[in-house]
Write an enzyme that holds these catalytic residues in place. Sequence first.
Site, short mmCIF file in Angstrom:
data_model
loop_
_atom_site.label_atom_id
_atom_site.label_comp_id
_atom_site.label_asym_id
_atom_site.label_seq_id
_atom_site.Cartn_x
_atom_site.Cartn_y
_atom_site.Cartn_z
N ASP A 192 41.08 -32.33 24.23
CA ASP A 192 41.29 -31.79 22.88
C ASP A 192 40.07 -32.17 22.06
O ASP A 192 39.22 -32.95 22.51
CB ASP A 192 42.60 -32.37 22.27
CG ASP A 192 43.16 -31.43 21.20
OD1 ASP A 192 44.23 -30.85 21.43
OD2 ASP A 192 42.48 -31.24 20.17
N ILE A 193 40.02 -31.64 20.84
CA ILE A 193 38.79 -31.82 20.05
C ILE A 193 38.67 -33.24 19.52
O ILE A 193 37.58 -33.74 19.26
CB ILE A 193 38.76 -30.79 18.89
CG1 ILE A 193 37.36 -30.72 18.26
CG2 ILE A 193 39.84 -31.11 17.85
CD1 ILE A 193 37.08 -29.45 17.52
N LYS A 219 44.76 -12.31 18.88
CA LYS A 219 45.54 -12.36 20.12
C LYS A 219 45.56 -10.97 20.80
O LYS A 219 45.48 -10.87 22.01
CB LYS A 219 46.97 -12.85 19.86
CG LYS A 219 47.05 -14.33 19.52
CD LYS A 219 46.53 -15.20 20.65
CE LYS A 219 46.59 -16.68 20.36
NZ LYS A 219 46.05 -17.50 21.45
N TYR A 252 45.66 -13.97 13.06
CA TYR A 252 46.05 -14.56 14.35
C TYR A 252 46.46 -13.46 15.33
O TYR A 252 45.99 -13.42 16.47
CB TYR A 252 47.23 -15.49 14.08
CG TYR A 252 47.89 -16.12 15.27
CD1 TYR A 252 49.19 -15.76 15.62
CD2 TYR A 252 47.25 -17.09 16.02
CE1 TYR A 252 49.82 -16.35 16.69
CE2 TYR A 252 47.89 -17.69 17.09
CZ TYR A 252 49.18 -17.33 17.42
OH TYR A 252 49.82 -17.90 18.48
N GLY A 289 42.92 -28.10 24.49
CA GLY A 289 43.84 -28.05 23.35
C GLY A 289 45.14 -28.74 23.73
O GLY A 289 46.22 -28.39 23.29
N GLY A 315 47.97 -30.12 21.26
CA GLY A 315 48.76 -29.22 20.42
C GLY A 315 50.22 -29.13 20.83
O GLY A 315 50.66 -29.86 21.73
N GLN A 316 50.95 -28.22 20.18
CA GLN A 316 52.41 -28.13 20.39
C GLN A 316 52.74 -27.84 21.85
O GLN A 316 53.60 -28.47 22.44
CB GLN A 316 52.98 -27.03 19.49
CG GLN A 316 54.50 -26.94 19.59
CD GLN A 316 55.10 -25.69 18.95
OE1 GLN A 316 54.44 -24.65 18.85
NE2 GLN A 316 56.35 -25.80 18.55
N ASP A 333 35.38 -29.90 22.62
CA ASP A 333 35.49 -28.78 21.68
C ASP A 333 35.18 -27.54 22.51
O ASP A 333 34.09 -27.40 23.05
CB ASP A 333 34.43 -28.96 20.56
CG ASP A 333 34.41 -27.75 19.62
OD1 ASP A 333 33.75 -27.83 18.56
OD2 ASP A 333 35.04 -26.71 19.96
C1 VAH Z 1 52.97 -19.10 14.93
N1 VAH Z 1 54.22 -20.45 16.55
O1 VAH Z 1 53.94 -19.13 14.22
C2 VAH Z 1 53.16 -19.45 16.41
C3 VAH Z 1 53.55 -18.25 17.21
C4 VAH Z 1 55.07 -16.28 17.36
C5 VAH Z 1 54.64 -17.43 16.55
O2 VAH Z 1 52.47 -17.48 17.53
O3 VAH Z 1 51.89 -18.78 14.53
#
Ligand code: VAH
Length: 316
Positions: free
Chosen positions: A32-33, A144, A140, A6, A9-10, A50
């Site tokens: 990355d993919i 996590k 999300y 990945g 990504g950012q 991937d």
């Molecule tokens: C988001 N930048 O906004 C991520 C992060 C705490 C925020 O996990 O989803």
Amino acid sequence: KILVIGAGGQIGSELVLLLEEKFGKEAVLASDIKEECPKALKNSNYVALDVLDNDKLSSIVKEENITDVYLLAALLSATAEKDPKFAWKLNMEGLFNVLDLAKDGHIKKVFWPSSIAVFGPTTPKRNTPQHTIMEPSTVYGISKQAGEQWCAWYHEKYGVDVRSIRYPGLISHTSLPGGGTTDYAVDIFYHAKQNAEYTCFVNEETALPMMYMDDAVRATVELMEAPASKIKIRNSYNLGGISFTPEDLKEEIKNQIPDFKVNYKPDFRQQIADSWPESINDESAQKDWGWKHEYDLKKIVNIMLNNVDTKLLFDK
Ligand code: VAH
């Protein structure tokens, strides 16, 4: 050899550069993919991968003698709310693929990013402790929180050396704002520079924990380079930087762009932001592996206004 999954990504694009600086280009393999190498990684070793393709992952790890894996592939909060099933699949199966390779002795050390999104509406909002109530209300955050506990379980059961950080919102100028709720704090700089006006999708008094990317990637490498004996937390370390509201950010930007205006139009991301803490207690990271953030709001605004490339956002 280090594999960053990945890497486009950012976090990935900046983490690869820091790892190359520290260990040399030949020690780092970015993946990355996307088939073609992302622009930010044009000078790095790159392979398309991937993370859900376990066979390809496993052959890369074995053929490239990978010892350390940074697994950054995931859907962020806003995107995940729109595609919960795929978010769960990517965020969790990707983690299991890597943890199982570590369990079987093919990988020595794993880094896996968690987030302040593991905290929910019932979590104490100010100076949120390392150990506290966690009832995440976003797809999300749920992924996590589950991922953190799987990391602790694999460490406990199989001795896997997996390390993790609960990142706050991250601010950087090398990648465009993505599917993160905190990405308003990236987006705002492109608009401030382009036409001194921004429509913000969270309201003015929403305080969130934030951090400049250089602090975040430095913390990541410092955690991974710390002796295993110092790592006392095996689900995920709180990491605090600063905390500000869109209003605070606007005022700081106005010090450089006096007529900068912000209109507030909260959307679905307001509920996500409202479920998260305002500030984070990271005493455990300070104590266990000497963490200390460096970038304050003034420095961040300076760097971002001097470095964001508005062509990236407005000419694409
Ligand atoms: C988001 N930048 O906004 C991520 C992060 C705490 C925020 O996990 O989803």
